[in-house]
Design a protein around this motif. Structure first.
Motif, PDB file in Angstrom:
ATOM      1  N   ASN A 223       9.974  -2.219  -4.841  1.00  0.00           N
ATOM      2  CA  ASN A 223      11.422  -2.386  -4.683  1.00  0.00           C
ATOM      3  C   ASN A 223      12.050  -1.215  -3.927  1.00  0.00           C
ATOM      4  OD1 ASN A 223      11.037  -4.654  -6.158  1.00  0.00           O
ATOM      5  ND2 ASN A 223      12.221  -3.992  -7.966  1.00  0.00           N
ATOM      6  N   LEU A 224      11.609   0.003  -4.298  1.00  0.00           N
ATOM      7  CA  LEU A 224      12.219   1.194  -3.701  1.00  0.00           C
ATOM      8  C   LEU A 224      11.589   1.571  -2.361  1.00  0.00           C
ATOM      9  CD1 LEU A 224      12.567   3.412  -6.924  1.00  0.00           C
ATOM     10  CD2 LEU A 224      14.335   2.046  -5.790  1.00  0.00           C
ATOM     11  N   GLU A 225      10.584   0.775  -1.977  1.00  0.00           N
ATOM     12  CA  GLU A 225       9.896   0.979  -0.688  1.00  0.00           C
ATOM     13  C   GLU A 225       9.405   2.420  -0.554  1.00  0.00           C
ATOM     14  OE1 GLU A 225      12.316  -0.472   2.510  1.00  0.00           O
ATOM     15  OE2 GLU A 225      12.181  -2.543   1.811  1.00  0.00           O
ATOM     16  N   LEU A 226       8.682   2.847  -1.609  1.00  0.00           N
ATOM     17  CA  LEU A 226       8.146   4.205  -1.627  1.00  0.00           C
ATOM     18  C   LEU A 226       6.737   4.175  -1.053  1.00  0.00           C
ATOM     19  CD1 LEU A 226       9.400   5.013  -5.233  1.00  0.00           C
ATOM     20  CD2 LEU A 226      10.379   5.856  -3.090  1.00  0.00           C
ATOM     21  N   TRP A 227       6.542   4.758   0.082  1.00  0.00           N
ATOM     22  CA  TRP A 227       5.246   4.679   0.771  1.00  0.00           C
ATOM     23  C   TRP A 227       4.878   6.043   1.354  1.00  0.00           C
ATOM     24  CZ3 TRP A 227       0.808   2.593   1.342  1.00  0.00           C
ATOM     25  CH2 TRP A 227       0.053   2.751   2.506  1.00  0.00           C
ATOM     26  N   THR A 228       3.656   6.436   1.135  1.00  0.00           N
ATOM     27  CA  THR A 228       3.154   7.687   1.722  1.00  0.00           C
ATOM     28  C   THR A 228       1.888   7.335   2.482  1.00  0.00           C
ATOM     29  OG1 THR A 228       3.931   8.786  -0.280  1.00  0.00           O
ATOM     30  CG2 THR A 228       2.529  10.076   1.201  1.00  0.00           C
ATOM     31  N   SER A 229       1.963   7.413   3.786  1.00  0.00           N
ATOM     32  CA  SER A 229       0.846   6.898   4.589  1.00  0.00           C
ATOM     33  C   SER A 229      -0.413   7.754   4.494  1.00  0.00           C
ATOM     34  CB  SER A 229       1.271   6.781   6.050  1.00  0.00           C
ATOM     35  OG  SER A 229       1.631   8.064   6.521  1.00  0.00           O
ATOM     36  N   ASN A 230      -0.247   9.046   4.195  1.00  0.00           N
ATOM     37  CA  ASN A 230      -1.437   9.905   4.191  1.00  0.00           C
ATOM     38  C   ASN A 230      -1.993  10.154   2.789  1.00  0.00           C
ATOM     39  OD1 ASN A 230       0.551  11.477   3.181  1.00  0.00           O
ATOM     40  ND2 ASN A 230       0.223  13.226   4.551  1.00  0.00           N
ATOM     41  N   LEU A 231      -1.561   9.353   1.844  1.00  0.00           N
ATOM     42  CA  LEU A 231      -2.042   9.564   0.471  1.00  0.00           C
ATOM     43  C   LEU A 231      -3.341   8.835   0.193  1.00  0.00           C
ATOM     44  CD1 LEU A 231      -1.566  10.722  -2.360  1.00  0.00           C
ATOM     45  CD2 LEU A 231      -0.278   8.653  -2.897  1.00  0.00           C
ATOM     46  N   GLN A 232      -3.424   7.619   0.645  1.00  0.00           N
ATOM     47  CA  GLN A 232      -4.615   6.835   0.350  1.00  0.00           C
ATOM     48  C   GLN A 232      -5.077   6.072   1.591  1.00  0.00           C
ATOM     49  OE1 GLN A 232      -2.122   4.998  -2.460  1.00  0.00           O
ATOM     50  NE2 GLN A 232      -0.933   4.746  -0.603  1.00  0.00           N
ATOM     51  N   SER A 233      -6.309   5.568   1.486  1.00  0.00           N
ATOM     52  CA  SER A 233      -6.825   4.778   2.606  1.00  0.00           C
ATOM     53  C   SER A 233      -6.031   3.479   2.704  1.00  0.00           C
ATOM     54  CB  SER A 233      -8.283   4.416   2.366  1.00  0.00           C
ATOM     55  OG  SER A 233      -9.021   5.565   2.092  1.00  0.00           O
ATOM     56  N   TYR A 234      -5.727   3.070   3.900  1.00  0.00           N
ATOM     57  CA  TYR A 234      -5.215   1.713   4.097  1.00  0.00           C
ATOM     58  C   TYR A 234      -5.710   1.215   5.440  1.00  0.00           C
ATOM     59  CZ  TYR A 234      -1.441   3.245   7.242  1.00  0.00           C
ATOM     60  OH  TYR A 234      -0.741   3.765   8.286  1.00  0.00           O
ATOM     61  N   GLU A 235      -6.024  -0.072   5.460  1.00  0.00           N
ATOM     62  CA  GLU A 235      -6.611  -0.621   6.679  1.00  0.00           C
ATOM     63  C   GLU A 235      -5.859  -1.905   7.053  1.00  0.00           C
ATOM     64  OE1 GLU A 235     -11.121  -0.232   6.835  1.00  0.00           O
ATOM     65  OE2 GLU A 235     -10.736  -0.035   4.694  1.00  0.00           O
ATOM     66  N   CYS A 236      -5.618  -2.075   8.342  1.00  0.00           N
ATOM     67  CA  CYS A 236      -4.890  -3.251   8.805  1.00  0.00           C
ATOM     68  C   CYS A 236      -5.672  -3.899   9.947  1.00  0.00           C
ATOM     69  CB  CYS A 236      -3.506  -2.866   9.327  1.00  0.00           C
ATOM     70  SG  CYS A 236      -2.550  -1.848   8.186  1.00  0.00           S
ATOM     71  N   TRP A 237      -6.033  -5.135   9.768  1.00  0.00           N
ATOM     72  CA  TRP A 237      -6.687  -5.816  10.894  1.00  0.00           C
ATOM     73  C   TRP A 237      -5.643  -6.434  11.815  1.00  0.00           C
ATOM     74  CZ3 TRP A 237      -5.940 -11.102  11.525  1.00  0.00           C
ATOM     75  CH2 TRP A 237      -5.518 -11.815  10.396  1.00  0.00           C
ATOM     76  N   LYS A 238      -4.412  -6.458  11.315  1.00  0.00           N
ATOM     77  CA  LYS A 238      -3.307  -7.012  12.109  1.00  0.00           C
ATOM     78  C   LYS A 238      -2.094  -6.117  11.841  1.00  0.00           C
ATOM     79  CE  LYS A 238      -0.749 -11.370  12.104  1.00  0.00           C
ATOM     80  NZ  LYS A 238      -0.669 -12.627  11.340  1.00  0.00           N
ATOM     81  N   GLU A 239      -1.473  -5.627  12.860  1.00  0.00           N
ATOM     82  CA  GLU A 239      -0.360  -4.694  12.683  1.00  0.00           C
ATOM     83  C   GLU A 239       0.814  -5.377  11.978  1.00  0.00           C
ATOM     84  OE1 GLU A 239      -0.120  -1.360  13.330  1.00  0.00           O
ATOM     85  OE2 GLU A 239      -2.289  -1.656  13.603  1.00  0.00           O
ATOM     86  N   PRO A 240       1.550  -4.647  11.140  1.00  0.00           N
ATOM     87  CA  PRO A 240       2.772  -5.214  10.537  1.00  0.00           C
ATOM     88  C   PRO A 240       3.771  -5.587  11.639  1.00  0.00           C
ATOM     89  CG  PRO A 240       2.148  -3.152   9.473  1.00  0.00           C
ATOM     90  CD  PRO A 240       1.285  -3.284  10.664  1.00  0.00           C
ATOM     91  N   GLU A 241       4.721  -6.432  11.274  1.00  0.00           N
ATOM     92  CA  GLU A 241       5.676  -6.932  12.288  1.00  0.00           C
ATOM     93  C   GLU A 241       6.511  -5.816  12.882  1.00  0.00           C
ATOM     94  OE1 GLU A 241       7.967 -10.179  10.783  1.00  0.00           O
ATOM     95  OE2 GLU A 241       6.192 -11.485  10.622  1.00  0.00           O
ATOM     96  N   ASN A 242       6.846  -4.854  12.013  1.00  0.00           N
ATOM     97  CA  ASN A 242       7.566  -3.687  12.536  1.00  0.00           C
ATOM     98  C   ASN A 242       7.175  -2.464  11.728  1.00  0.00           C
ATOM     99  OD1 ASN A 242       9.252  -3.600  10.136  1.00  0.00           O
ATOM    100  ND2 ASN A 242      10.204  -5.469  10.978  1.00  0.00           N
ATOM    101  N   ALA A 243       7.829  -1.352  11.934  1.00  0.00           N
ATOM    102  CA  ALA A 243       7.431  -0.081  11.315  1.00  0.00           C
ATOM    103  C   ALA A 243       8.023   0.110   9.924  1.00  0.00           C
ATOM    104  CB  ALA A 243       7.833   1.071  12.220  1.00  0.00           C
TER     105      ALA A 243
END
Lengths: 442, 229
Positions: A223-243
């Motif tokens: 809900n609060l859109e709390l995201w830290t990109s360098n905290l954990q592994s994440y993989e995307c085979w398709k880019e999200p629609e926007n940033a």
């Protein structure tokens, strides 16, 4: 006779105190080396949830590009984490007894009354209330947040005992508030000491490190859109629609470890069927364009696959076992020397009516006492070695370096049993000669 | 009480066969005092070891109180030794770290007697040898003669049917040796059968019968002849 044999053993140990001490010391050192390495290996590889390990599973869905298999593996295997939308869908469908997403973020932590300069970077674990019940997490104060918090994403928090000590001086902090970034959270629970080893539910690299100190509902993070990109592994085979974070949540990017607790091990195939039907539904919506390879994996299997266990510690146990055998061989030689000085007594006891069995009992008890003392010395040395190891390897959880009562008991029993086995030859040699032959030398 | 028929003992090594005792017959009755004499290496100790069930005979029969001992297991022999035979050795063989009471009590321990019964027997045996007041002493605190008396008390504590003495006075001076011989005769007079190996012909003549072992041959000798010799 038992007390009589103990008396004789004590007299004999005192009479041959130098040799006896040497035997005890050698056994103690061997036991200590073995049990130190075994304890570390055991604590690293033991089943963390013995009562539930057969019904707690990591959900693996084959959510990857239609063009190539995940990580281009020849033998296709699904990723170890899933997307946010699949996590939410599986929780909504509610087919398992417990649903435990393992997510998280980093934020600045402080008390509301503290100034921004006092805030510290803290890593937060985002999950559901099922985390606490499934992993048998003990509470010092309060409890896990209510079901409604998971559904609506309330700003509630469970903190560790250590954090409660530093923020609230260890007092009952239920109802108190703290700030994570700009958001205020209310404390609903304080954890007690919690030793889950190996900590299998998250990133395998952190399996032997202490757990996070702050827990919030997964839905709150969403809900609060709390995201830290360098905290954990994440993989995307398709880019999200926007940033935006919202776009990330609804994307095919995978980063959430998703565990389920089933009511019983028998429900595994039923849940797999459900996962298959879920993926087929999603395929109809244009997602999951790869073969269905859904998996439910146990924590132990997951850590094994991720090579969380080092083969080195297993080899170290074998080497320590060999060292123990060498020590016991030395102790055997010392015990043999000890008993060689007793041929006159053996002959006399045989002459006055002691049977071979009587003498075996007498000398086995003496050897057993040497083993017991060696085991107790080994236990003390093991504690010292474990303490030194915990000081040397500060990045590992100190709980790895702790012996349980069962292991302590096993140490002493191992020492007694191995001493008796290795002491058997000296005993049999001492009593095996015809009494007449020994009497000739008197 | 003790009967040996064609009993013999042969030792075998890789290349040598040694006939330690040639086939012999011997019968010992209740209450007898037998002296076994012979030069060193003649087979006396082998005879004593076989008689005391410490060594097996190679052939023949050995009956002790109606029991064929050749057929017994190690455990049964240990039990028979404990109940029927008392040993007295030349070098006393007391355990130095045990006190006098514990040394004398040792055979009774293997008979699984109650503590009270053991105490009664030990005190009686020590009283018999005149060392009742030395129960808490250790062997090193006693003279050689007193140590041998303790060893005799240990042999007597179990009320054995017969007593085997292997040169019991060999390590004692003449005064102490006389004391020990007097004690053995008293014990024999009280009804205990004694078989004693000795080098001393004078002591041998104090026995009721003399058996001579020479080159593995056992034969009875006339006591009068020995006395004159």
């Amino acid at each position: 006779m038992f007390i009589y044999y103990i008396k004789l053993a004590c007299l004999s140990l005192w009479q041959t105190r130098s040799l006896s001490f040497l035997a005890v010391l050698i056994i103690g050192v061997g036991i200590s080396a073995t049990m130190t390495t075994y304890t570390i290996n055991y604590m690293m590889t033991k089943d963390p949830l013995p009562a539930k390990s057969e019904r707690v599973f990591l959900v693996r869905l084959n959510n990857w590009s239609p063009e190539a298999s995940y990580r281009n593996r020849a033998e296709e295997r699904p990723p170890t984490y899933i997307s946010v939308q699949d996590s939410l869908n599986l929780m909504t469908q509610n087919k398992a007894k417990g649903h435990i997403p393992i997510a998280g973020f980093k934020d600045m932590l402080k008390l509301p009354e503290q100034s921004a300069i006092d805030a510290e970077v803290s890593v937060v674990r985002a999950t559901t209330r099922d985390f606490f019940s499934t992993f048998d997490v003990p509470f010092l104060y309060g409890s896990s947040w209510p079901q409604s918090s998971d559904t609506t994403g309330e700003q509630v928090v469970v903190i560790s005992k250590a954090l409660n000590l530093s923020l609230f001086s260890g007092e009952n902090s239920i109802g108190r508030t703290l700030m994570l970034g700009e958001n205020q959270f209310t404390v609903v629970g304080v954890l007690d000491d919690w030793h889950l080893l190996p900590r299998f539910y998250g990133d395998s690299m952190r399996a032997f490190q202490p757990p996070r100190e702050i827990f919030v509902p997964f839905q709150t993070q969403i809900n609060l859109e709390l995201w830290t990109s360098n905290l954990q592994s994440y993989e995307c085979w398709k880019e999200p629609e926007n940033a935006s974070v919202a776009a990330l949540w609804s994307s095919e990017c995978i980063w959430v470890f998703f565990w389920v607790e089933l009511a019983s091990a028998d429900n595994k195939s039923e849940y797999l069927d459900f996962l298959d039907s879920y993926v087929r539904e999603q395929q109809a919506l244009g997602r999951f364009q790869r073969p269905i390879l859904n998996q439910l994996q146990t924590g132990a299997d997951y850590l094994q696959e991720r090579r969380a266990y080092s083969r080195d510690s297993e080899i170290a146990v074998w080497l320590a076992g060999c060292f123990l055998a060498l020590c016991l061989l030395n102790a055997m030689s010392i015990i043999m020397t000890k008993f060689q000085g007793k041929t006159a007594e053996v002959a006399l006891r045989r002459a006055v009516g002691a049977s071979s069995a009587d003498l075996v009992q007498q000398y086995a008890l003496e050897t057993g006492i040497i083993g017991l003392l060696g085991g107790m010395l080994g236990l003390v040395l093991t504690q010292v070695c474990l303490y030194v190891s915990s000081q040397l390897y500060t990045h590992l959880s100190k709980d790895i370096m702790n012996m349980s009562m069962a292991l302590m008991l096993a140490t002493v029993i191992l020492s007694i049993v191995s001493s008796l086995i290795f002491g058997l030859l000296p005993i049999l040699r001492a009593i095996g000669v015809q009494p007449a032959e020994q009497l000739k030398s008197l | 009480m003790l009967r040996m028929n064609k009993l013999a003992k042969t030792y075998f090594t890789d290349t040598i066969k040694t006939q330690a005792l040639r086939p012999f017959d011997l019968e010992v009755k209740q209450g007898e005092f037998i002296a076994v004499v012979g030069p060193s290496g003649s087979g006396k100790t082998t005879f004593l070891n076989i008689t005391g069930l410490l060594e097996d005979a190679s052939e023949g029969e050995y009956w002790l109180d109606g029991v064929d001992v050749c057929t017994l297991s190690d455990k049964q022999k240990s039990r028979l030794r404990n109940e029927k035979i008392g040993f007295v050795f030349q070098s006393f063989n007391l355990i130095p770290e045990l006190n006098i009471f514990d040394n004398v009590e040792m055979p009774l321990r293997y008979r699984k007697l109650s503590s009270a019964e053991r105490k009664k027997r030990v005190e009686h045996a020590l009283a018999q040898v005149g060392l009742h007041s030395r129960q808490t002493h250790y062997p090193s605190q006693l003279s050689g003669g007193q140590q041998q008396r303790v060893a005799i008390a240990r042999a007597l504590a179990g009320s054995p049917a017969f007593l085997l003495a292997d040169e019991p006075t060999g390590n004692l001076d003449s005064t102490m040796a006389d004391g020990v011989m007097s004690l053995l005769k008293e014990i024999n007079a009280a009804g205990t059968t004694i078989i004693m190996v000795t080098h001393d012909l004078e002591q041998a003549t104090q026995a009721s019968r003399i058996v001579e072992v020479k080159d593995g041959v056992i034969c009875e000798v006339d006591k009068q002849t020995q006395a004159i010799a």
